[in-house]
Design a protein around this motif. Structure first.
Motif: not given
Length: 255
Positions: A24, A28-30, A32-33, A116, A118-119, A121, A220
């Motif tokens: 995370d 992947i920018q999870t 942020v999610l 997903l 779109k996020h 990395c 990030n």
């Protein structure tokens, strides 16, 4: 059985044999999610009294921690409005309600493959692909639980490429304690300085350092400020401009 690469790269007298990735905020920018899911959950549970931006402002304190630790921290931070609107007492009960609400929101997010994607990395995934193609052992060490980690990495098409995956379910203590990295080291049968960690958060960096492993930080929007202010790493090991990531990492492991 873990098979170490025959072309493992030397760093002086040290041979880097494995690279261990956080998930995370790293692959992947999870983060942020996840932050958005907690913010929306608290906003809804307080009938709009707590603005989502207020939750996001303090979420950075909890980046890299386990789900339970995040929930406990946020429940304490917003205990008064949550108690008022939920009409329940006790951080434990508030936390349980918050977990249920937040998981419902987050799992809907994970079901949205387009969102997903779109996020992802891309630069960190590029490093992962190059290491994988070069025959390095690559492992995952995440504070996500296995169902979520598996779903995300399967969506990314990399779950089966890891030599092994370790999650919060596999260790007693979460980051910044070193448990997950020590477990990875033992599973690999390696010394700590034969492993390189790729992380994004202060808690993740501390976990790697507590395990005595070298670590690069890919920052990030959520973690950048705290990583720099934490002064845990020399500037060379902090990657803000991610198009430098592959060259910086390979320069280190081939030095």
């Amino acid at each position: 059985m873990i098979v170490l690469p025959t072309n493992a790269i030397h760093k002086g007298s040290i041979m880097i044999k494995a690279v261990i990735f956080d998930l995370d905020g790293t692959l992947i920018q999870t983060e942020v999610l996840k932050a958005n899911s907690y913010a929306l959950a608290i906003n809804q549970l307080t009938n709009g009294e707590v603005d989502e931006d207020k939750v996001l402002d303090i979420f950075n304190e909890f980046v890299g921690l386990s789900r339970q630790e995040v929930v406990e921290g946020l429940s304490k931070s917003f205990s008064k409005p949550l108690q008022k609107h939920l009409n329940i007492d006790g951080i434990g009960l508030i936390g349980k309600t918050l977990i249920e609400k937040r998981l419902h929101i987050y799992r809907n997010i994970l079901d949205d493959t387009q969102l997903l994607s779109k996020h992802f990395c891309s630069f960190t995934l590029g490093l992962f692909s190059r290491l994988y193609q070069d025959g390095f052992t690559v492992a995952l060490a995440t504070m996500s639980h296995l169902p979520e980690a598996k779903k995300v990495t399967e969506t990314m098409g990399i779950y089966d490429k890891f030599n092994f995956v370790l999650t919060r379910d596999d260790v007693e203590n979460g980051k910044p304690e070193p448990d997950i990295y020590l477990k990875a080291k033992n599973k690999l049968g390696l010394e700590a300085n034969e492993c390189l960690v790729i992380e994004d958060s202060v808690n993740g960096i501390k976990a790697a350092q507590n395990a005595e492993m070298p670590v690069f930080a890919v920052t990030n929007v959520i973690t950048r400020k705290s990583v720099h202010e934490g002064k845990l790493l020399e500037p060379h090991f902090i990657i803000d401009d991610l198009d430098q990531l592959q060259n910086r990492v390979y320069s280190y492991i081939t030095a």
